[in-house]
Scaffold this motif. Sequence first.
Motif, mmCIF file in Angstrom:
data_model
loop_
_atom_site.group_PDB
_atom_site.id
_atom_site.type_symbol
_atom_site.label_atom_id
_atom_site.label_comp_id
_atom_site.label_asym_id
_atom_site.label_seq_id
_atom_site.Cartn_x
_atom_site.Cartn_y
_atom_site.Cartn_z
ATOM 1 N N GLY A 73 0.711 -1.331 0.130
ATOM 2 C CA GLY A 73 -0.093 0.104 -0.111
ATOM 3 C C GLY A 73 0.894 1.396 0.011
ATOM 4 O O GLY A 73 0.080 2.363 0.196
ATOM 5 N N ILE A 74 2.029 1.313 -0.417
ATOM 6 C CA ILE A 74 2.852 2.249 -0.356
ATOM 7 C C ILE A 74 2.931 3.248 -1.675
ATOM 8 O O ILE A 74 2.892 2.190 -2.698
ATOM 9 N N THR A 75 2.584 4.390 -1.659
ATOM 10 C CA THR A 75 2.726 4.951 -2.976
ATOM 11 C C THR A 75 3.334 6.360 -2.785
ATOM 12 O O THR A 75 3.884 6.600 -1.970
ATOM 13 N N VAL A 76 3.608 7.148 -3.772
ATOM 14 C CA VAL A 76 3.978 8.647 -3.936
ATOM 15 C C VAL A 76 2.989 9.359 -2.928
ATOM 16 O O VAL A 76 1.674 9.028 -3.103
ATOM 17 N N ILE A 108 5.845 3.790 5.572
ATOM 18 C CA ILE A 108 6.887 2.824 4.904
ATOM 19 C C ILE A 108 7.485 1.734 5.991
ATOM 20 O O ILE A 108 7.424 0.957 5.949
ATOM 21 N N LEU A 109 7.953 2.584 7.243
ATOM 22 C CA LEU A 109 8.454 1.837 8.152
ATOM 23 C C LEU A 109 7.278 0.530 8.960
ATOM 24 O O LEU A 109 7.719 -0.537 9.322
ATOM 25 N N GLY A 166 8.661 -2.474 7.906
ATOM 26 C CA GLY A 166 9.432 -2.661 9.046
ATOM 27 C C GLY A 166 10.849 -1.630 9.328
ATOM 28 O O GLY A 166 11.178 -1.194 8.415
ATOM 29 N N GLU A 167 11.135 -1.846 10.457
ATOM 30 C CA GLU A 167 12.332 -0.863 10.689
ATOM 31 C C GLU A 167 13.535 -1.318 10.281
ATOM 32 O O GLU A 167 14.764 -0.637 10.316
ATOM 33 N N SER A 168 13.986 -2.564 9.599
ATOM 34 C CA SER A 168 15.217 -3.067 9.261
ATOM 35 C C SER A 168 15.510 -2.218 7.851
ATOM 36 O O SER A 168 16.178 -2.952 7.069
ATOM 37 N N TYR A 206 15.063 -1.361 1.062
ATOM 38 C CA TYR A 206 14.833 -2.847 1.827
ATOM 39 C C TYR A 206 15.578 -3.671 0.754
ATOM 40 O O TYR A 206 15.106 -3.758 -0.584
ATOM 41 N N THR A 207 16.633 -4.614 0.886
ATOM 42 C CA THR A 207 17.234 -5.386 0.332
ATOM 43 C C THR A 207 17.007 -6.757 0.765
ATOM 44 O O THR A 207 16.936 -6.910 1.847
#
Length: 193
Positions: free
Chosen positions: A133-136, A143-144, A148-150, A165-166
Amino acid sequence: MNKKFLVLLMTMGLSIVACGKNDDFYNEDNGCGVGLEECASECDSAEESLLTAEDDKLEVTVENEKENISFSILDDGKTVLDKLGEPASKTDDGDYHTNKYSNSGELTYCTEGDTTEIVEFKSFSNDWKTSKGITVGSTIDEILKAYGESACEYESEDGEHIISYTYENGYSIYFTINDNNEVAFFQMCIGRG
């Protein structure tokens, strides 16, 4: 074994994942963020920040509800190109192609013989959203909360604030943050990390 050496070794392996042909494409910054070795200098440990997804395909899926389009960058490239339709513009660099679409999506892919593989998808519009659900326009907190916080969070050489995030299976998600602490654009990449 030194962790930075291990991270560098992993990065070199990931950089040849997608078509496996033009190593220069992956060694340059083609708009797909930074490699693990650079992230390692920005984060406590890039090796520790490698993530595992429950569903790799879903993790790098984008959706445009207005146009009823959904795909994963792990999908067959020809299928994705068919879904996106005719681009507004196209640039070519050997076997690598970048299509820009009127819906503010940008797709980079490579071709080798009859094979077409996605390398990267970028979104510059809130018409596109990630599977989480993340978008501009999404905030850093969103985002976090979703991913997540990683995260690896750093400033690029161009001064852009990036949250990335990798994943251990060879793909990455990058969120470039604007001065309002919101997503300016996001991208999903294969073969970089």
